[in-house]
Design an enzyme around this catalytic site. Structure first.
Site, mmCIF file in Angstrom:
data_model
loop_
_atom_site.group_PDB
_atom_site.id
_atom_site.type_symbol
_atom_site.label_atom_id
_atom_site.label_comp_id
_atom_site.label_asym_id
_atom_site.label_seq_id
_atom_site.Cartn_x
_atom_site.Cartn_y
_atom_site.Cartn_z
ATOM 1 N N ASP A 9 -1.611 6.131 0.901
ATOM 2 C CA ASP A 9 -2.957 6.407 1.392
ATOM 3 C C ASP A 9 -3.079 7.931 1.460
ATOM 4 O O ASP A 9 -2.073 8.651 1.401
ATOM 5 C CB ASP A 9 -3.152 5.770 2.768
ATOM 6 C CG ASP A 9 -4.477 6.136 3.391
ATOM 7 O OD1 ASP A 9 -5.512 5.950 2.730
ATOM 8 O OD2 ASP A 9 -4.481 6.637 4.531
ATOM 9 N N ASP A 25 -6.000 10.200 3.488
ATOM 10 C CA ASP A 25 -6.373 10.711 4.802
ATOM 11 C C ASP A 25 -5.434 10.167 5.870
ATOM 12 O O ASP A 25 -5.321 8.957 6.047
ATOM 13 C CB ASP A 25 -7.813 10.323 5.151
ATOM 14 C CG ASP A 25 -8.839 11.244 4.521
ATOM 15 O OD1 ASP A 25 -8.507 12.413 4.304
ATOM 16 O OD2 ASP A 25 -9.959 10.789 4.243
ATOM 17 N N ASP A 83 -1.366 5.070 7.285
ATOM 18 C CA ASP A 83 -1.447 5.452 8.696
ATOM 19 C C ASP A 83 -2.315 4.494 9.501
ATOM 20 O O ASP A 83 -2.443 4.666 10.712
ATOM 21 C CB ASP A 83 -2.015 6.868 8.835
ATOM 22 C CG ASP A 83 -3.501 6.921 8.496
ATOM 23 O OD1 ASP A 83 -3.868 6.516 7.372
ATOM 24 O OD2 ASP A 83 -4.305 7.350 9.354
#
Length: 339
Positions: A18, A20, A217
């Site tokens: 991922d 961001d 995250d």
């Protein structure tokens, strides 16, 4: 995995990141992220990037990463914007009108698949495509509401409630989708991005017969998406999801491994598999009693986290765990479980 043995990355052919909250926060690289990706490339390992952010095209994402020092090619980047546009391109006749709510990048993706992006309901769109854009406002949502009520199919690139920033979580596309859903009294007809498995499944096909691990995250997008795609996952605590959210995670949002950051890919002492068996791991013990649950022992905070996950996921205890030793109190502080 508890601080010894093989590196986590050695068990996988492809690492899917991922962006961001994992590689960068908005436009600043997270400490250690650039070095981690450069190291993977230096070892000849395959990497890919899967993002729900629909405000940039793959080439723009690759350019942004490269400017940060992360070597990236457009063909390594999978975006929810491109995936959503491709879906509509496969379903609609060439030249069909699509009302785009989002950034210019999303309009460009719609054009690239042979469809016509429009901005008003009076242009008779057959579909509404909604993605994140920092300039999206009430007027855009109003046009989308009218178009959907007139019969247009409503597709969302993703439903991330927030996006990470240096100032904390900010409203994401999911917040804007929720506003439109409130006005319409219903949800989108389809959501393309994570936690839908397509982005990760597409990336995993590149690994052939090898194994793929997803690094994210967010439990509600990255980790759930990895689980739905049948892939292992690593949750890094550099973005949105934190330890309290992890302990409360339902089965479909539980990762395979947890690390503070991307060092966990290479350093066996910087990552842990979750949950630990029977609530005992690496010198820690977690017990349940009439007064709640308690952490005792000493060792790495990550090992304590694995033991806590085992008890939390099986018994769903209420409240925060108590400490039975000074070492346990320190570990709980480091894990964000005490004030």
């Amino acid at each position: 995995m508890s601080g010894g043995g093989e590196r986590l990355v050695d068990g996988y052919t492809l690492v899917v990141f991922d962006l961001d909250g994992v590689i960068y926060l908005i436009d600043r690289p997270i400490p250690g992220a650039v070095e981690a990706v450069v190291r993977l490339h230096g070892e000849g390992r395959a990497v890919a990037y899967a993002t729900n952010n629909a405000s940039r095209r793959a080439a723009e994402v690759a350019e942004l990463l490269t400017a940060m020092g992360v070597p990236a090619r457009p063909d390594e980047v999978l975006t929810s914007a491109a995936a959503a546009a491709q879906l509509l391109g496969e379903r609609l006749p060439a030249g069909a009108s699509v009302l785009v709510v989002g950034a210019e990048a999303l309009r460009a993706e719609v054009t690239a698949v042979g469809l016509r992006p429009v901005s008003r309901a009076e242009d008779s769109p057959v579909a509404v495509l909604q993605g994140y854009g920092p300039q999206v406002g009430w007027a855009d949502l109003a046009e989308a509401a009218v178009a959907v009520r007139q019969g247009a199919t409503w597709i969302a690139t993703n439903t991330d409630r927030t996006l990470p920033s240096g100032r904390g979580p900010l409203p994401g596309n999911g917040a804007l989708v929720a506003a439109l859903a409130t006005a319409l009294g219903r949800e989108p007809d389809e959501v393309v991005g994570k936690p839908a498995p397509e982005l990760f499944a597409t990336a995993a096909r590149r690994a052939g017969e090898g194994r793929t691990i997803v690094v994210g995250d967010r439990l509600d997008t990255d980790i759930e998406g990895a689980n739905r795609a049948g892939l292992d996952s690593l949750l890094v605590l550099t973005g949105v999801s934190d330890v309290p959210e992890l302990l409360a995670a339902p089965l479909h949002r539980r990762p395979t491994h947890v690390a503070w950051d991307l060092a966990g890919l290479f350093d066996p002492a910087a990552v842990v598999g979750v949950p630990a068996p029977a609530g005992e791991h690496g010198g820690w013990q977690v017990s349940l009693g009439a007064e709640g649950w308690e952490l005792a022992g000493a060792g790495r905070p990550l090992d304590a986290l694995a033991a806590l996950c085992a008890v939390a996921w099986e018994h769903q205890p209420t409240g925060s765990p108590r400490s039975a030793s000074p070492e346990a109190a320190q570990a709980l502080r480091e894990l964000g479980l005490t004030a």
